[in-house]
Design an enzyme around this catalytic site. Structure first.
Site, PDB file in Angstrom:
ATOM      1  N   ASP A 175       9.445-144.454  -1.207  1.00  0.00           N
ATOM      2  CA  ASP A 175      10.724-144.493  -1.926  1.00  0.00           C
ATOM      3  C   ASP A 175      10.411-144.293  -3.401  1.00  0.00           C
ATOM      4  OD1 ASP A 175      13.547-145.030  -2.354  1.00  0.00           O
ATOM      5  OD2 ASP A 175      12.906-146.903  -3.261  1.00  0.00           O
ATOM      6  N   SER A 176      11.461-144.045  -4.181  1.00  0.00           N
ATOM      7  CA  SER A 176      11.270-143.896  -5.618  1.00  0.00           C
ATOM      8  C   SER A 176      10.854-145.217  -6.264  1.00  0.00           C
ATOM      9  CB  SER A 176      12.569-143.405  -6.247  1.00  0.00           C
ATOM     10  OG  SER A 176      13.623-144.276  -5.899  1.00  0.00           O
ATOM     11  N   TYR A 220      14.895-141.437  -9.129  1.00  0.00           N
ATOM     12  CA  TYR A 220      14.929-140.050  -8.677  1.00  0.00           C
ATOM     13  C   TYR A 220      16.358-139.496  -8.739  1.00  0.00           C
ATOM     14  CZ  TYR A 220      10.229-140.236  -6.471  1.00  0.00           C
ATOM     15  OH  TYR A 220       8.880-140.319  -6.213  1.00  0.00           O
ATOM     16  N   GLY A 221      17.320-140.408  -8.654  1.00  0.00           N
ATOM     17  CA  GLY A 221      18.716-140.015  -8.476  1.00  0.00           C
ATOM     18  C   GLY A 221      19.322-139.193  -9.592  1.00  0.00           C
ATOM     19  N   CYS A 263      14.040-143.043   0.681  1.00  0.00           N
ATOM     20  CA  CYS A 263      14.913-142.765  -0.455  1.00  0.00           C
ATOM     21  C   CYS A 263      15.985-141.738  -0.056  1.00  0.00           C
ATOM     22  CB  CYS A 263      14.040-142.208  -1.579  1.00  0.00           C
ATOM     23  SG  CYS A 263      14.931-141.735  -3.051  1.00  0.00           S
ATOM     24  N   ASN A 264      17.239-142.069  -0.299  1.00  0.00           N
ATOM     25  CA  ASN A 264      18.332-141.143   0.048  1.00  0.00           C
ATOM     26  C   ASN A 264      18.234-139.858  -0.756  1.00  0.00           C
ATOM     27  OD1 ASN A 264      20.867-142.641   1.660  1.00  0.00           O
ATOM     28  ND2 ASN A 264      19.386-143.987   0.710  1.00  0.00           N
ATOM     29  N   THR A 265      17.875-139.991  -2.032  1.00  0.00           N
ATOM     30  CA  THR A 265      17.780-138.815  -2.900  1.00  0.00           C
ATOM     31  C   THR A 265      16.677-137.880  -2.400  1.00  0.00           C
ATOM     32  OG1 THR A 265      18.521-140.170  -4.755  1.00  0.00           O
ATOM     33  CG2 THR A 265      17.459-138.079  -5.287  1.00  0.00           C
ATOM     34  N   GLU A 322      19.087-153.827  -9.488  1.00  0.00           N
ATOM     35  CA  GLU A 322      17.748-154.144 -10.008  1.00  0.00           C
ATOM     36  C   GLU A 322      17.803-155.365 -10.932  1.00  0.00           C
ATOM     37  OE1 GLU A 322      14.691-151.760 -10.354  1.00  0.00           O
ATOM     38  OE2 GLU A 322      15.349-150.601  -8.625  1.00  0.00           O
ATOM     39  N   CYS A 329      22.586-144.962  -0.458  1.00  0.00           N
ATOM     40  CA  CYS A 329      21.535-145.204  -1.465  1.00  0.00           C
ATOM     41  C   CYS A 329      20.827-146.490  -1.058  1.00  0.00           C
ATOM     42  CB  CYS A 329      22.174-145.357  -2.843  1.00  0.00           C
ATOM     43  SG  CYS A 329      21.017-145.870  -4.132  1.00  0.00           S
ATOM     44  N   THR A 330      19.524-146.496  -1.282  1.00  0.00           N
ATOM     45  CA  THR A 330      18.716-147.640  -0.854  1.00  0.00           C
ATOM     46  C   THR A 330      19.228-148.978  -1.398  1.00  0.00           C
ATOM     47  OG1 THR A 330      17.312-147.063  -2.733  1.00  0.00           O
ATOM     48  CG2 THR A 330      16.514-146.468  -0.532  1.00  0.00           C
ATOM     49  N   HIS A 331      19.798-148.958  -2.588  1.00  0.00           N
ATOM     50  CA  HIS A 331      20.172-150.216  -3.244  1.00  0.00           C
ATOM     51  C   HIS A 331      21.512-150.786  -2.771  1.00  0.00           C
ATOM     52  CE1 HIS A 331      17.029-148.800  -5.835  1.00  0.00           C
ATOM     53  NE2 HIS A 331      17.124-149.832  -6.652  1.00  0.00           N
TER      54      HIS A 331
HETATM   55  N1  DGL Z   1      16.039-144.698  -3.892  1.00  0.00           N
HETATM   56  C1  DGL Z   1      17.139-143.996  -4.510  1.00  0.00           C
HETATM   57  C2  DGL Z   1      18.109-143.497  -3.430  1.00  0.00           C
HETATM   58  O1  DGL Z   1      18.201-144.038  -2.354  1.00  0.00           O
HETATM   59  C3  DGL Z   1      17.860-144.857  -5.527  1.00  0.00           C
HETATM   60  C4  DGL Z   1      17.068-145.100  -6.797  1.00  0.00           C
HETATM   61  C5  DGL Z   1      16.698-143.821  -7.533  1.00  0.00           C
HETATM   62  O2  DGL Z   1      17.599-143.184  -8.124  1.00  0.00           O
HETATM   63  O3  DGL Z   1      15.527-143.479  -7.522  1.00  0.00           O
HETATM   64  O4  DGL Z   1      18.773-142.529  -3.648  1.00  0.00           O
END
Ligand code: DGL
Length: 270
Positions: A11-12, A43-44, A74-76, A153, A185-187
């Site tokens: 993941d990012s 990453y987003g 990571c979704n991105t 976060e 998104c992961t969060h």
């Molecule tokens: N992990 C990213 C996602 O799921 C969220 C955090 C990021 O922007 O890196 O898209």
């Protein structure tokens, strides 16, 4: 087949721990190697080219650990680089978009689905394409919610600030009559309580993390890669920036102690 090999997840940063937590729950017998690219998060907000380059570097690192399946938590990164990574490796690769899309399609009754995610995920149209490839009659309303990542976060997952931000972002989507909302998104799974309050009980929230863990089990089972022995379970963590913050915030995400963690340099030469 040596099915005692670990599952590799990247993941990012910290967010992918929501996926890891579900992997622990779904596959408690499996060893895992988690890489959080904390030096380059988020990453987003980055371009697809940059995120794809990062994804390849993360993949190369995890390959050096002899993994049996790669999970792009990571979704991105899943949105913009899954296909390229899949085409370049010989082991199964699982992303988070398809499992979330499938769950959304099974959930919706009125064929109106909302998707929220980072700017890059929404821009990529990945969820809309995945949902429409299963049922083209479903209307998809997508919305970037970039402030949710720093909010989580900071640990502000409930209370008035989270509610005001969620309310403001979701205003548009709320009145489209959706009955299903994908937390793309992961969060975002950490904001479930607030999101449910804002959207109302009738809107079903889809947690891609849970769906992804189920998909990993299905993939491992179909390839006879599920671990069958009862040897030690390894749960190792690697980060690209100093581990302190990752451990502090990460233990909250994960709900358990992070015992083994190491900072690494990724090979950015290739
Ligand atoms: N992990 C990213 C996602 O799921 C969220 C955090 C990021 O922007 O890196 O898209």
């Amino acid at each position: 087949m040596s099915n005692g090999k670990p599952i590799g997840i990247f993941d990012s940063g910290i967010g992918g721990l929501t996926v890891l937590k579900e992997i622990f729950r779904e596959l408690p017998n499996e060893s895992t190697i988690y890489l959080g690219d904390t030096a380059r998060v988020p990453y987003g907000i980055r371009s697809p080219e940059t995120v794809t380059r990062y994804s390849f570097e993360n993949t190369r690192f995890l390959f050096s650990k002899d993994i049996k399946v790669l999970v792009i938590a990571c979704n991105t990164a899943s949105s913009v680089s899954l296909e390229a990574i899949k085409n370049s490796v010989s082991i199964p690769v699982v992303g988070v978009i398809e499992p979330g899309a499938k769950a959304a399609v099974s959930s919706t009754r009125n064929k109106k689905v909302g998707v929220i995610g980072t700017e890059a995920t929404i821009r990529s149209n990945s969820y809309t394409q995945a949902i429409k490839s299963i049922d083209k009659d479903i209307e998809v309303f997508s919305l970037p919610c970039p402030l949710f990542v720093p909010l989580v976060e900071e640990g502000w997952t409930d209370g008035s600030i989270a509610e005001i931000i969620a309310d403001t972002y979701l205003m548009d989507i709320k009145y489209k009559g959706i009955d299903t909302l994908v937390l793309g998104c992961t969060h975002y799974p950490l904001l479930k309580k607030v999101l449910s309050k804002v959207m109302g009980e009738k809107v079903n929230l889809i947690d891609s993390a849970i769906e992804t863990a189920k998909e990993i089990r299905t993939v491992l089972k179909s390839l006879s890669l599920l671990r069958t022995d009862t040897g030690d379970v390894i749960r190792n963590f690697y980060v690209t920036d100093s581990p302190e913050r990752f451990v502090k915030v990460g233990e909250k995400f994960l709900g358990e102690k992070i015992e083994y963690i190491k900072k690494i340099e990724l090979d950015t030469e290739a």
